[in-house]
Write an enzyme that holds these catalytic residues in place. Sequence first.
Site, PDB file in Angstrom:
ATOM      1  N   HIS A 200       0.784  -1.066  -0.043  1.00 36.43           N
ATOM      2  CA  HIS A 200       0.200  -0.506   0.065  1.00 36.43           C
ATOM      3  C   HIS A 200       0.398   1.424  -0.053  1.00 36.43           C
ATOM      4  CE1 HIS A 200      -3.087  -2.195   0.120  1.00 36.43           C
ATOM      5  NE2 HIS A 200      -3.161  -2.726   1.901  1.00 36.43           N
ATOM      6  N   ARG A 307     -10.388  -3.161 -18.755  1.00 37.47           N
ATOM      7  CA  ARG A 307     -10.312  -4.130 -17.651  1.00 37.47           C
ATOM      8  C   ARG A 307     -11.335  -3.981 -17.307  1.00 37.47           C
ATOM      9  NH1 ARG A 307      -4.072  -4.544 -18.694  1.00 37.47           N
ATOM     10  NH2 ARG A 307      -3.810  -5.909 -19.374  1.00 37.47           N
ATOM     11  N   GLU A 444      -5.092 -13.781 -28.276  1.00 41.62           N
ATOM     12  CA  GLU A 444      -4.432 -14.508 -27.264  1.00 41.62           C
ATOM     13  C   GLU A 444      -3.933 -15.849 -27.038  1.00 41.62           C
ATOM     14  OE1 GLU A 444      -5.269 -11.725 -23.558  1.00 41.62           O
ATOM     15  OE2 GLU A 444      -7.472 -12.376 -24.141  1.00 41.62           O
ATOM     16  N   ASN A 467       0.654 -10.405 -23.237  1.00 32.63           N
ATOM     17  CA  ASN A 467       0.924 -10.796 -22.313  1.00 32.63           C
ATOM     18  C   ASN A 467       0.150 -12.655 -22.313  1.00 32.63           C
ATOM     19  OD1 ASN A 467       1.264  -7.804 -22.084  1.00 32.63           O
ATOM     20  ND2 ASN A 467      -0.371  -8.052 -20.589  1.00 32.63           N
ATOM     21  N   ASP A 468      -0.444 -12.873 -22.548  1.00 37.81           N
ATOM     22  CA  ASP A 468      -0.924 -13.634 -22.310  1.00 37.81           C
ATOM     23  C   ASP A 468      -0.443 -15.039 -23.771  1.00 37.81           C
ATOM     24  OD1 ASP A 468      -2.493 -14.611 -20.371  1.00 37.81           O
ATOM     25  OD2 ASP A 468      -4.216 -13.078 -21.261  1.00 37.81           O
ATOM     26  N   CYS A 515      -2.666  -5.215 -27.687  1.00 38.52           N
ATOM     27  CA  CYS A 515      -2.872  -4.166 -26.215  1.00 38.52           C
ATOM     28  C   CYS A 515      -2.144  -4.512 -24.517  1.00 38.52           C
ATOM     29  CB  CYS A 515      -4.567  -4.026 -26.341  1.00 38.52           C
ATOM     30  SG  CYS A 515      -5.099  -5.867 -25.735  1.00 38.52           S
TER      31      CYS A 515
HETATM   32  C1  PEP Z   1      -2.919  -9.928 -22.465  1.00 43.41           C
HETATM   33  O1  PEP Z   1      -3.039 -10.785 -22.511  1.00 43.41           O
HETATM   34  O2  PEP Z   1      -2.207  -9.589 -23.980  1.00 43.41           O
HETATM   35  C2  PEP Z   1      -3.725  -8.457 -22.164  1.00 43.41           C
HETATM   36  C3  PEP Z   1      -3.987  -7.372 -22.600  1.00 43.41           C
HETATM   37  O3  PEP Z   1      -4.987  -8.910 -21.737  1.00 43.41           O
HETATM   38  P1  PEP Z   1      -4.565  -9.240 -19.755  1.00 43.41           P
HETATM   39  O4  PEP Z   1      -3.228  -8.801 -19.439  1.00 43.41           O
HETATM   40  O5  PEP Z   1      -5.534  -8.381 -18.947  1.00 43.41           O
HETATM   41  O6  PEP Z   1      -4.684 -10.568 -19.705  1.00 43.41           O
HETATM   42 MG    MG Z   2      -4.580 -10.873 -21.604  1.00 45.50          MG
END
Ligand code: PEP
Ligand code: MG
Length: 589
Positions: A200, A307, A444, A467-468, A515
Amino acid sequence: MPSDSRAKSEVIVQGISASQGIAYGPIFVYLRSDVEVPTYTVDPTKRMEEIARFEQALVLTRQQISKIQDEVEKNLGADEARIFDAHLMVLEDQALIGETIREFEATSRNIETCFNQISSRYIKAFDQIDDEYLRERAGDIRDVAQRVLQNLLGQSANNLSKLADKRIIVANDVTPSDSASIDRSQALAIVTDTGSKTSHAVIVARSMRIPAVVGVRNLTTRVQDGDWAIVDGYDGTVIINPSEQTLFRYGQIRLQKKGFEDRLMEANRQPAVTLDGVAVTLMANIEKVDEVALVKEYFASGVGLFRTEYLYLNSARIPSEQEQFIAYKTVVAALAPAPVIIRTLDLGGDKPMAGNPTLFPKEDNPFMGFRAIRFCLEHPEIFKDQLRAILLASVHGTIRLMYPMISGSEELDRANAVLAECKEELCARGQPFDEKMAIGSMIEIPSAAATADILARQCDFFSIGTNDLIQYLLAIDRVNDRIAHLYEPSHPAVIRTLKHIVDEARRAKISVGVCGEMAGDPVFVPLLLGLGVDSLSMTPPLLPAVKYLIRAMTMADARALAAEALTLSSPKEIYARCEAFYRARMKLE
Ligand code: PEP
Ligand code: MG
């Protein structure tokens, strides 16, 4: 700098960088210590009074926390203030209160002793749970329990609200109540012995825009009030009693960083157009409604990823259609006519809804488990509330709707069928919505990438969640530290997959954005643009550097970089090419 500290020798210690910036000033050592609790036996005739005393202390504590919460909301905003909801919930915990009273009735020991004993047991139990979120709850209970004990004993709370002059706070620990009381005009930086990047204190330091370094073991035992220090929130270094030479060096660094940041902020006011005249759409990723202010502050062309699961994660229950409608409408109306891509619920994986084990049972492999669209299709009542809320908000601006974790065409069909039902229901209710609202799919999951040609026929746009996508393509758990070095966005498998997705989107004449975090990393921006991506969406503070880079490069060079990367076989080699491209344009050699 005072003359006596000049004589002391310089000591450099390393912690974890938690909030960026550089500060220099005298130290204020803040040692939070546990309240000492006396133990005695209560006369049987005074039992009711003792319980009443406990109840009064709980009421007083509630008033104090609500006051802090109001102040935090005023100074830092509603989201930061929500930290204290968890504290207020501790005060309502019937198990904790009930057990304290039962302990008192069984032993006749004073209520402080009973409460201390029961709350310590709770803290220990939470501390041992192998889950960061639940471990943090131990901190919440500890913080509230200390406050209740202080009130029972008539002591005043430790606080950081009365710093005599501008100081660097060096503390063994900073609880949420401590951080809320920090005197914003006097605190230069925060350094703690303990803590993680998500504690925090760090959240508060970031929102106060002061540097913070955490996890500098035993620092409080090695410094004294009045020692001078430099806190480097960029790399997590703390230099105690810096020499003249170090001071000069840091002075230069501070000027450079400031100059560089000024240059980036200046570029950020200009359009995102390459030197050869190609305009790029730069959007913002947001998680909370009030981040709409950041979208404007950083001149994003809209929201590329909202999100929405954070509306659920921060709430004790599933938000209703009406609550969600208000949230979406607030964002969309504030940014209209700029587009807002609202992603439907992506709960599960690293984002389980805490305190809801029935909806989210523990899974051995959560990233490959019951999350996102899989969860929504199994819980149509929850999914439909969200879809109707989004449809209703769509008349207040430009919404583009996007589904997460689509693995293939049937899933997309099923999601669209639920959407069609929601539209019918709204028609029956006589409520308007944007009939032409664009529908997109996140790409993704490798199976979605491989079938991008099929999916492209069923939707209006793609947004690549790198990311995924990277974690599934490379089989690297994105939150596992031990294999983090193998998570390589520059792996040829990633580059080829991105190229395939972009080509299929082009062929179907739909737009394609990115994204995931890769979109906000300037090292990869030219590669993504060179591969043909139309838009990039990122955390707002990353926008200035990306825009600066776009304005300093040509699209022709970016295409050449991508073409070359596609011929290379080693992730390191590809990364090196991307990095050299970026450093040359940012003038960082
Ligand atoms: C991703 O997977 O790139 C993405 C933008 O979604 P999150 O990071 O919320 O899984
Ligand atoms: Mg994702």
